[in-house]
Design a protein around this motif. Sequence first.
Motif, mmCIF file in Angstrom:
data_model
loop_
_atom_site.group_PDB
_atom_site.id
_atom_site.type_symbol
_atom_site.label_atom_id
_atom_site.label_comp_id
_atom_site.label_asym_id
_atom_site.label_seq_id
_atom_site.Cartn_x
_atom_site.Cartn_y
_atom_site.Cartn_z
ATOM 1 N N ASN A 89 -35.849 140.677 -12.519
ATOM 2 C CA ASN A 89 -36.043 142.065 -12.964
ATOM 3 C C ASN A 89 -34.816 142.908 -12.633
ATOM 4 O OD1 ASN A 89 -37.345 144.132 -14.247
ATOM 5 N ND2 ASN A 89 -38.361 144.866 -12.396
ATOM 6 N N GLY A 90 -33.667 142.273 -12.838
ATOM 7 C CA GLY A 90 -32.414 143.002 -12.751
ATOM 8 C C GLY A 90 -32.027 143.425 -11.339
ATOM 9 N N ALA A 91 -30.890 144.102 -11.281
ATOM 10 C CA ALA A 91 -30.455 144.672 -10.006
ATOM 11 C C ALA A 91 -31.442 145.746 -9.575
ATOM 12 C CB ALA A 91 -29.053 145.249 -10.156
ATOM 13 N N SER A 92 -32.219 146.264 -10.507
ATOM 14 C CA SER A 92 -33.283 147.214 -10.140
ATOM 15 C C SER A 92 -34.197 146.558 -9.120
ATOM 16 C CB SER A 92 -34.100 147.613 -11.377
ATOM 17 O OG SER A 92 -33.272 148.222 -12.328
ATOM 18 N N ASN A 95 -32.600 146.483 -5.738
ATOM 19 C CA ASN A 95 -32.717 147.723 -4.948
ATOM 20 C C ASN A 95 -34.124 147.879 -4.376
ATOM 21 O OD1 ASN A 95 -30.126 148.849 -4.897
ATOM 22 N ND2 ASN A 95 -30.306 149.505 -7.029
ATOM 23 N N HIS A 116 -28.622 154.714 -7.985
ATOM 24 C CA HIS A 116 -29.297 154.381 -9.244
ATOM 25 C C HIS A 116 -30.791 154.724 -9.132
ATOM 26 C CE1 HIS A 116 -31.039 151.511 -12.265
ATOM 27 N NE2 HIS A 116 -30.067 152.055 -12.978
ATOM 28 N N SER A 118 -33.277 153.104 -9.640
ATOM 29 C CA SER A 118 -34.106 152.059 -9.008
ATOM 30 C C SER A 118 -34.139 152.236 -7.491
ATOM 31 C CB SER A 118 -33.597 150.665 -9.381
ATOM 32 O OG SER A 118 -32.235 150.502 -9.062
ATOM 33 N N VAL A 168 -23.358 152.836 -3.243
ATOM 34 C CA VAL A 168 -23.067 152.234 -4.548
ATOM 35 C C VAL A 168 -21.569 151.981 -4.655
ATOM 36 C CG1 VAL A 168 -23.122 152.570 -7.057
ATOM 37 C CG2 VAL A 168 -24.961 153.498 -5.634
ATOM 38 N N TYR A 172 -20.252 153.308 -12.024
ATOM 39 C CA TYR A 172 -20.226 153.072 -13.469
ATOM 40 C C TYR A 172 -18.806 153.199 -14.019
ATOM 41 C CZ TYR A 172 -24.125 152.619 -16.729
ATOM 42 O OH TYR A 172 -25.090 152.124 -17.554
ATOM 43 N N ASP A 196 -25.005 148.443 -3.248
ATOM 44 C CA ASP A 196 -25.442 148.223 -4.626
ATOM 45 C C ASP A 196 -24.186 147.923 -5.439
ATOM 46 O OD1 ASP A 196 -26.212 148.311 -7.220
ATOM 47 O OD2 ASP A 196 -27.364 150.179 -7.072
ATOM 48 N N ALA A 198 -24.087 146.375 -8.230
ATOM 49 C CA ALA A 198 -24.583 145.969 -9.549
ATOM 50 C C ALA A 198 -23.418 145.744 -10.508
ATOM 51 C CB ALA A 198 -25.521 147.040 -10.093
ATOM 52 N N TRP A 199 -22.397 146.601 -10.404
ATOM 53 C CA TRP A 199 -21.267 146.541 -11.340
ATOM 54 C C TRP A 199 -20.133 145.649 -10.851
ATOM 55 C CZ3 TRP A 199 -21.441 147.635 -16.201
ATOM 56 C CH2 TRP A 199 -22.403 148.526 -16.671
ATOM 57 N N SER A 224 -25.677 142.697 -10.307
ATOM 58 C CA SER A 224 -26.296 142.630 -11.636
ATOM 59 C C SER A 224 -25.499 141.639 -12.476
ATOM 60 C CB SER A 224 -26.286 144.034 -12.264
ATOM 61 O OG SER A 224 -27.214 144.114 -13.291
ATOM 62 N N HIS A 226 -25.929 139.998 -15.004
ATOM 63 C CA HIS A 226 -25.885 140.073 -16.480
ATOM 64 C C HIS A 226 -24.878 141.100 -16.984
ATOM 65 C CE1 HIS A 226 -28.141 143.915 -16.995
ATOM 66 N NE2 HIS A 226 -28.766 143.563 -15.887
ATOM 67 N N LYS A 227 -24.460 142.039 -16.128
ATOM 68 C CA LYS A 227 -23.628 143.129 -16.640
ATOM 69 C C LYS A 227 -22.248 142.651 -17.102
ATOM 70 C CE LYS A 227 -25.593 147.077 -14.123
ATOM 71 N NZ LYS A 227 -26.669 147.317 -15.085
HETATM 72 C C1 LIG Z 1 -25.468 151.132 -9.682
HETATM 73 C C2 LIG Z 1 -26.579 150.431 -10.391
HETATM 74 N N1 LIG Z 1 -27.511 149.791 -9.673
HETATM 75 C C3 LIG Z 1 -28.533 149.139 -10.247
HETATM 76 C C4 LIG Z 1 -28.651 149.105 -11.617
HETATM 77 C C5 LIG Z 1 -29.821 148.386 -12.224
HETATM 78 O O1 LIG Z 1 -29.401 147.218 -12.848
HETATM 79 P P1 LIG Z 1 -30.335 146.367 -13.810
HETATM 80 O O2 LIG Z 1 -30.235 147.015 -15.142
HETATM 81 O O3 LIG Z 1 -29.752 144.994 -13.746
HETATM 82 O O4 LIG Z 1 -31.723 146.412 -13.283
HETATM 83 C C6 LIG Z 1 -27.710 149.748 -12.417
HETATM 84 C C7 LIG Z 1 -27.827 149.730 -13.883
HETATM 85 O O5 LIG Z 1 -27.057 150.248 -14.612
HETATM 86 C C8 LIG Z 1 -26.640 150.441 -11.789
HETATM 87 O O6 LIG Z 1 -25.724 151.104 -12.507
#
Ligand SMILES: Cc1ncc(COP(=O)(O)O)c(C=O)c1O
Length: 490
Positions: A89-92, A95, A116, A118, A168, A172, A196, A198-199, A224, A226-227
């Motif tokens: 379920n993603g980087a969400s 978190n 983020h 999340s 973070v 972005y 975090d 994610a990026w 993350s 997949h990003k």
């Molecule tokens: C800083 C950060 N953390 C977490 C996420 C969540 O990532 P995901 O879409 O893989 O759940 C994002 C998504 O853009 C993000 O920018």
Amino acid sequence: MPGQPDTPYLDALRAYAARKPGRFHVPGHKGGPGADPALRELFGDRVLELDIPALTYGIDVGEEPTPFQEAQRLAAEAWGARRTWWLVNGASQGNHVALLTLGHRGQHVVTQRNAHSSTIDALIMSGLRPAFVSPELDPELHIAHCMTPEALDRALGETPEAAGATVVSPTYFGAVADVAGLVEVAHAHGVPLIVDEAWGAHLAFHEDLPAPALSLGADLVISSTHKVVGSLTQSAMIHLGHGDLIEEGVVDRCVTLIESTSPNSLLLASLDAARRRAATRGRELLGETLAALEQTREAIREIPGLDVLDERLAGAPGVFDYDPVRLAIDVRGTRMSGYELARRLREEHDVLMELAGENVMVAVYGMGEDAAAASERLLAGLRGVIEAAGDDDQEGADVGFAPPPPWGELVMTPRDAFLGPQEVVAARDAVGRVAAESLAAYPPGIPNVLPGERLTAETLGYIEQTIAHGGSLRGASDRALRTLRVAVEG
Ligand SMILES: Cc1ncc(COP(=O)(O)O)c(C=O)c1O
């Protein structure tokens, strides 16, 4: 590294499909026959045959280490973690796991105000009481950068009961925090640092990129995959660092607590494949991407009115380093906002950006895509839009930018505000009430209000003014801010 060219999970899945076993288990499409014909035609039966449930003998149960365990061990090795968990379920989810894990250490957390969504949701899930730290604001670009070690030190000094801190990095826009400095500060206060990232899943695979957080001593890192690194959308990882401030067993329990009991095998297989590609070819592929992006940046600078963010940003407050795999385009020299430019790119050239803001647009490049060819398309679109705009009277929305007023006092935890009794009131009647929802005026998109905070006239006035000047409001149930959800205090 030996083992990295292997894909144990992917191979086990392939062997399962090749065997064509009697499938008396879920999913009900049974590898194709039970699926709608349109889906079979579109996906191909191959994809459906590989879609199998958890607890399949020889894949994630049976003789240990199972292919599932071995593949995650290889991921931990590739990213330099003590242990890695795959996430569906993603980087969400990462978190959510991170804050639930911290919840085992205490009831307070220091966190970046522009985390983020999340992370904010994770505050609701975990019941943690946040002490927020403002990121550094860029007064020219109107974007937020990272948290500094000095700001973290102050916050941890003021929150001695904190169970840990979350930051973070990269943002972005590609700004990278002084993670080594943040780790030092957190550890000096005796608490773990969660990053975090994610990026930044690609950072571990090329020496010209900013150092990844795990290599700098971070305790838990959210990635993350997949990003940028090429796994399927929704697949991600959480990595445990080598310190002893976070218990492995607690992270493990928190991962399963919020995960489906049916994690998607296609997502998991894509993580195994992405890890193999990054570990064995990442350096070469990222080298190509970096070279192509250097040329792309030069070409963009030659387009009238456009500039790019790059390593020149390093050294600005809250920017320790810059990730050159991100392409952030500064549009201030055109007479268009980033929103407008992105709209024209989409409508006139079918070129879709990852993110558009007032002054900056972000284009994402994936590790291993043909970045040079992709850039041709982007450059043609940008040149086309700028030429066609010519002497248009198009003006960027005139969004006034003043630093937001201080956020209101946190009088109940985000969890209590979110789950407790609430009502909808007119915005003018909301001053003095406790917010049950988030409000973030854009630019710069940092939450002005989070659940549990007392609403002030100053903050509501600031948001109204930003909207009146052409900005927008995120997170609110009523984006025009006529009404607000507030907590009913007992
Ligand atoms: C800083 C950060 N953390 C977490 C996420 C969540 O990532 P995901 O879409 O893989 O759940 C994002 C998504 O853009 C993000 O920018």
